[in-house]
Design an enzyme around this catalytic site. Sequence first.
Site, PDB file in Angstrom:
ATOM      1  N   TYR A 141      -4.829  32.135  49.417  1.00 54.34           N
ATOM      2  CA  TYR A 141      -3.498  31.533  49.523  1.00 54.34           C
ATOM      3  C   TYR A 141      -2.936  31.602  50.941  1.00 54.34           C
ATOM      4  O   TYR A 141      -2.012  30.853  51.282  1.00 54.34           O
ATOM      5  CB  TYR A 141      -2.520  32.223  48.567  1.00 54.34           C
ATOM      6  CG  TYR A 141      -2.806  31.985  47.101  1.00 54.34           C
ATOM      7  CD1 TYR A 141      -3.742  31.046  46.688  1.00 54.34           C
ATOM      8  CD2 TYR A 141      -2.146  32.706  46.127  1.00 54.34           C
ATOM      9  CE1 TYR A 141      -4.006  30.830  45.347  1.00 54.34           C
ATOM     10  CE2 TYR A 141      -2.396  32.504  44.773  1.00 54.34           C
ATOM     11  CZ  TYR A 141      -3.337  31.564  44.398  1.00 54.34           C
ATOM     12  OH  TYR A 141      -3.593  31.357  43.058  1.00 54.34           O
ATOM     13  N   LYS A 191     -16.357  38.384  42.602  1.00 54.67           N
ATOM     14  CA  LYS A 191     -17.437  37.411  42.391  1.00 54.67           C
ATOM     15  C   LYS A 191     -18.544  37.727  43.395  1.00 54.67           C
ATOM     16  O   LYS A 191     -18.970  36.889  44.190  1.00 54.67           O
ATOM     17  CB  LYS A 191     -16.908  35.979  42.552  1.00 54.67           C
ATOM     18  CG  LYS A 191     -17.865  34.894  42.080  1.00 54.67           C
ATOM     19  CD  LYS A 191     -18.189  34.952  40.605  1.00 54.67           C
ATOM     20  CE  LYS A 191     -19.097  33.784  40.213  1.00 54.67           C
ATOM     21  NZ  LYS A 191     -19.621  33.931  38.838  1.00 54.67           N
ATOM     22  N   ASP A 224     -15.814  35.800  35.982  1.00 52.47           N
ATOM     23  CA  ASP A 224     -16.058  34.950  34.815  1.00 52.47           C
ATOM     24  C   ASP A 224     -16.316  35.784  33.564  1.00 52.47           C
ATOM     25  O   ASP A 224     -15.769  35.509  32.492  1.00 52.47           O
ATOM     26  CB  ASP A 224     -17.210  33.968  35.077  1.00 52.47           C
ATOM     27  CG  ASP A 224     -18.394  34.600  35.773  1.00 52.47           C
ATOM     28  OD1 ASP A 224     -18.332  35.782  36.138  1.00 52.47           O
ATOM     29  OD2 ASP A 224     -19.399  33.894  35.968  1.00 52.47           O
ATOM     30  N   ASP A 248      -4.072  35.969  40.001  1.00 53.41           N
ATOM     31  CA  ASP A 248      -3.132  34.954  39.547  1.00 53.41           C
ATOM     32  C   ASP A 248      -3.588  34.389  38.205  1.00 53.41           C
ATOM     33  O   ASP A 248      -2.798  34.250  37.255  1.00 53.41           O
ATOM     34  CB  ASP A 248      -3.060  33.841  40.599  1.00 53.41           C
ATOM     35  CG  ASP A 248      -1.896  32.892  40.389  1.00 53.41           C
ATOM     36  OD1 ASP A 248      -1.159  33.051  39.400  1.00 53.41           O
ATOM     37  OD2 ASP A 248      -1.741  31.971  41.216  1.00 53.41           O
ATOM     38  N   ASP A 252      -2.281  35.720  34.028  1.00 52.30           N
ATOM     39  CA  ASP A 252      -1.713  34.755  33.088  1.00 52.30           C
ATOM     40  C   ASP A 252      -2.505  34.736  31.787  1.00 52.30           C
ATOM     41  O   ASP A 252      -1.937  34.496  30.712  1.00 52.30           O
ATOM     42  CB  ASP A 252      -1.689  33.355  33.709  1.00 52.30           C
ATOM     43  CG  ASP A 252      -0.487  33.137  34.610  1.00 52.30           C
ATOM     44  OD1 ASP A 252       0.304  34.083  34.772  1.00 52.30           O
ATOM     45  OD2 ASP A 252      -0.343  32.035  35.163  1.00 52.30           O
TER      46      ASP A 252
END
Length: 352
Positions: A141, A191, A224, A248, A252
């Site tokens: 970001y 990852k 994942d 992020d 959620d």
Amino acid sequence: MNLNIAVLAGDGIGPEVTAQAVTVLEAVCKKFSHTLESKSGLIGGVAIRATGTPLPEETLTLIKSAGAVLLGAVGHPEFDTYPPEKRPEKGLLRLRQELKVFANLRPAICFPALESLSPLRGDVVRGTDLITVRELTGGIYYGTPRGIEERNGEPTAVNTMVYSKSEIERIARVAFKLARGRKKHVISVDKANVLDVSQLWRKTVTELGAREFPDIKLEHQLVDSCAMLIIQNPRRFDVMVTGNLFGDILSDETAVLTGSIGMLPSASIGEHTGMYEPVHGSAPDIAGKGIANPLGAILSAAMMLRHSFGLEKEAKAVEDAVSKTIDSGKLTKDLNGSSTTEEVGAAVVGAI
């Protein structure tokens, strides 16, 4: 104690839910003999309309003199066609940078009375009590280079994921310290099988854990597979730490476990002033209807009491009052209730 806070209600349902959180803080101060000094400022779309910028200088001055910041929500569809630097969300990103809040704490607790509202079976979500520690001021970001440019005759977009060892260490240290007061279990999400950034992340977290937190169990998960495990067995998680983008998304996902995203609070902490906000968005489609769930904002105020002012007893009083309100059935529409925003806030005040 005098609690000096800046209230940035923002857009959509932000003003409605923050009003109830402030009312609850007033009740806490009355019960425990504190004083509350709250001042309001503009951020997001409402600030653009009033000043032309999503984070006015007056707001920056206000937050830098406050002991904590209570934020409502930011964003509105009318600004979707604005350039990125002029959108409401840009004000939120700059606010995080100005406050130097690098750690976002997002708890997800499944209250027994709300088990039936989760899309998962009750026996799966029962007992869920986890917290996501999301790195907030680095990663994709904020990384450079970034932007959209012409390459080979067509628009091409670039975003860069960047993390330094020191940035990884400081967010991991927050997670390990939190785990010491909980179940002493940290799951670090990356990852590392694909990304160089994640390889450094995993190496750094592993070394820090072995060096400073040998009493904490550390587990690594690829993002994942972690997304699947959160749904398959949420009770496996205690403290989860990860980067900005993954945090992020995953936080959620954890919101779904609780029955409504309106239930989730968050704390953004760092070097100086902490910022507290519900995880939900501005929800302009229900703004002004009196049906927004204020419990995420109220629980965010509880986190403020704990993390910015060191008032554990007061924070627990708010959390217990929320639990009693839920058990009483005084709930908004998103939780299959029929109470208004104000009625839920009043119920929490009454329980305090």
